[in-house]
Design a protein around this motif. Structure first.
Motif, short mmCIF file in Angstrom:
data_model
loop_
_atom_site.label_atom_id
_atom_site.label_comp_id
_atom_site.label_asym_id
_atom_site.label_seq_id
_atom_site.Cartn_x
_atom_site.Cartn_y
_atom_site.Cartn_z
N ARG A 161 0.82 -1.21 0.00
CA ARG A 161 0.00 0.00 0.00
C ARG A 161 0.86 1.26 0.00
O ARG A 161 0.36 2.35 -0.27
N GLN A 162 2.18 1.08 0.32
CA GLN A 162 3.10 2.21 0.30
C GLN A 162 3.70 2.44 -1.09
O GLN A 162 4.44 3.40 -1.28
N LYS A 167 -0.74 3.89 -4.98
CA LYS A 167 -1.40 5.05 -4.34
C LYS A 167 -2.05 5.96 -5.37
O LYS A 167 -3.14 6.52 -5.14
N SER A 170 -5.75 4.89 -6.64
CA SER A 170 -6.92 5.03 -5.76
C SER A 170 -7.84 3.83 -5.87
O SER A 170 -9.07 3.96 -5.90
#
Length: 327
Positions: A161-162, A167, A170
Motif C-alpha cells: 500500500r506504500q 497510491k 486510488s
C-alpha cells in the motif's frame, strides 16, 4: 633421515596446503566478479547504492592477494629461499589478522546489516512499477523472490500500500502479479493493461523478511565456516613454512661445516700444485730445508769431534805401549 629428505616431504605438504589456498582465493575472486558483473543477482535487490559493489571489489582484491601469496610461498619453498619464505610468512600473518578483523566487524554490524536490508527492500517496494527505467532489473528480481519464496511484501501484503503507483490509482486490492498465489488478473487502467500489477485478494499472506533474515544468517554462517577452515589451512601453511625455513638453515650449516672440513684435507695433487705455484709455500719449504741442513751439519760436527777424540785416545794408547817393550 637426512635433512634433504625431510625438506622434500615438507615441500610436498606445503605445496598441497598452498593448492587449497589458491583454490579458495580463486573462489573468492569468482564470487566477487559475480557480484560485480551479474546484474541479475539477488544482491541487487538489497543494494542499489553501490555499497555491495565496494565490498565485492575488496573481496576481489583479497582473492588476488591470497593467490599471489600462495604462489610466493610455492616459489620460495621450491627454490629453498629463506628470504621469500620470510615474506610469505609475513603476508600470511597479515591476511589472518585481516580476515579475523573483517569477521569481527561482520558479527558486530549484523543488526545494522539487517536494518539496511529492510530499508532497501522497503525502498524497492515503494518505487516498484514507476517510471524509473533503471530499476526494472531490481523489480524483476523482487518478483522472482516473491514467486520462489511464496511471499508478498517485506512483512506482509499490506506493505504494498506504500507503493507510489498503487497510491496513484486510488483502487483497492492492487498488488504485483508475483504476489498472487493463483493466476493474476491483469490490472487495466484507461483501457491499457498494466502487466506488472493485478487486482484481487488471493495473495500470499506471509512476508519476505523471514527469507531475507534466513538468507543473511546462512551467508554469515558460510562466511564464518570459511574463515575457520581458512584459518586451519593457514596455520598448517605457517607451520610447514617455519619447519622448511629451519631445515634450510640446518642444511646450510651442514654444508658450511662440510666445506670447512674439506678445506682442511689436502689432496696430494693439490699439494704438489700448491708447492709449485705458491711463492709463500716455496719460502716456507726453503726455510725448512735450511733448518734440516743446519741439523745435519750439527750432527756431522758432533760426529767429527767424536772421531777426533777417538783418534787421540788411540795415539795415547800407542805411546803407552812402546815404552813397555824395553823391559
Amino acid at each position: 633421515m637426512k635433512v634433504e629428505e625431510i625438506i622434500q616431504i615438507q615441500k610436498f605438504f606445503f605445496m598441497l596446503f598452498n593448492a587449497f589456498f589458491v583454490i579458495l582465493g580463486v573462489s573468492i575472486f569468482g564470487c566477487a566478479a559475480w557480484i560485480l558483473f551479474d546484474i541479475n543477482s539477488f544482491i541487487e535487490v538489497i543494494s542499489s547504492d553501490g555499497d555491495v559493489r565496494l565490498v565485492a571489489a575488496c573481496l576481489a582484491l583479497i582473492g588476488l592477494m591470497v593467490v599471489g601469496v600462495s604462489i610466493l610461498g610455492c616459489v620460495g619453498g621450491q627454490l629453498e629461499s629463506k628470504c621469500l619464505l620470510g615474506f610469505y610468512m609475513g603476508f600470511l600473518i597479515a591476511i589472518v589478522l585481516g580476515q579475523i578483523f573483517m569477521t569481527f566487524i561482520l558479527l558486530v554490524q549484523r543488526k545494522k546489516i539487517e536494518t539496511f536490508l529492510e530499508e532497501q527492500v522497503d525502498k524497492t517496494i515503494e518505487q516498484y512499477g514507476g517510471n524509473e527505467t533503471d530499476n526494472r532489473v531490481t523489480w524483476t528480481l523482487l518478483d522472482k523472490v516473491q514467486r520462489s519464496e511464496k511471499c508478498c511484501g517485506r512483512q506482509n501484503s499490506i506493505d504494498w500500500r506504500q507503493n507510489a503507483y498503487i497510491k496513484s490509482l486510488s483502487k483497492g486490492d492492487v498488488y504485483p502479479c508475483s504476489c498472487f498465489n493463483t493466476s493474476c488478473t491483469t490490472l487495466t487502467v484507461n483501457g491499457t493493461k498494466i502487466h506488472r500489477f493485478g487486482i484481487g485478494n488471493n495473495t500470499y499472506t506471509g512476508g519476505c523478511q523471514a527469507r531475507l533474515t534466513s538468507w543473511l544468517e546462512e551467508n554469515i554462517a558460510v562466511i564464518i565456516g570459511m574463515d575457520v577452515g581458512l584459518l586451519i589451512i593457514q596455520v598448517l601453511q605457517f607451520t610447514c613454512a617455519v619447519y622448511i625455513y629451519q631445515n634450510i638453515s640446518r642444511k646450510m650449516r651442514q654444508k658450511d661445516s662440510t666445506n670447512l672440513i674439506g678445506s682442511m684435507e689436502v689432496d696430494p695433487q693439490t699439494e704438489t700444485v700448491y708447492q709449485d705455484g705458491n711463492p709463500d709455500y716455496d719460502d716456507q719449504d726453503s726455510d725448512q730445508q735450511d733448518y734440516q741442513q743446519q741439523q745435519y751439519n750439527q750432527q756431522d760436527n758432533q760426529q767429527r769431534q767424536y772421531n777426533q777424540q777417538d783418534y787421540q785416545q788411540q795415539q795415547y794408547n800407542q805411546q803407552d805401549y812402546q815404552p813397555n817393550q824395553y823391559f
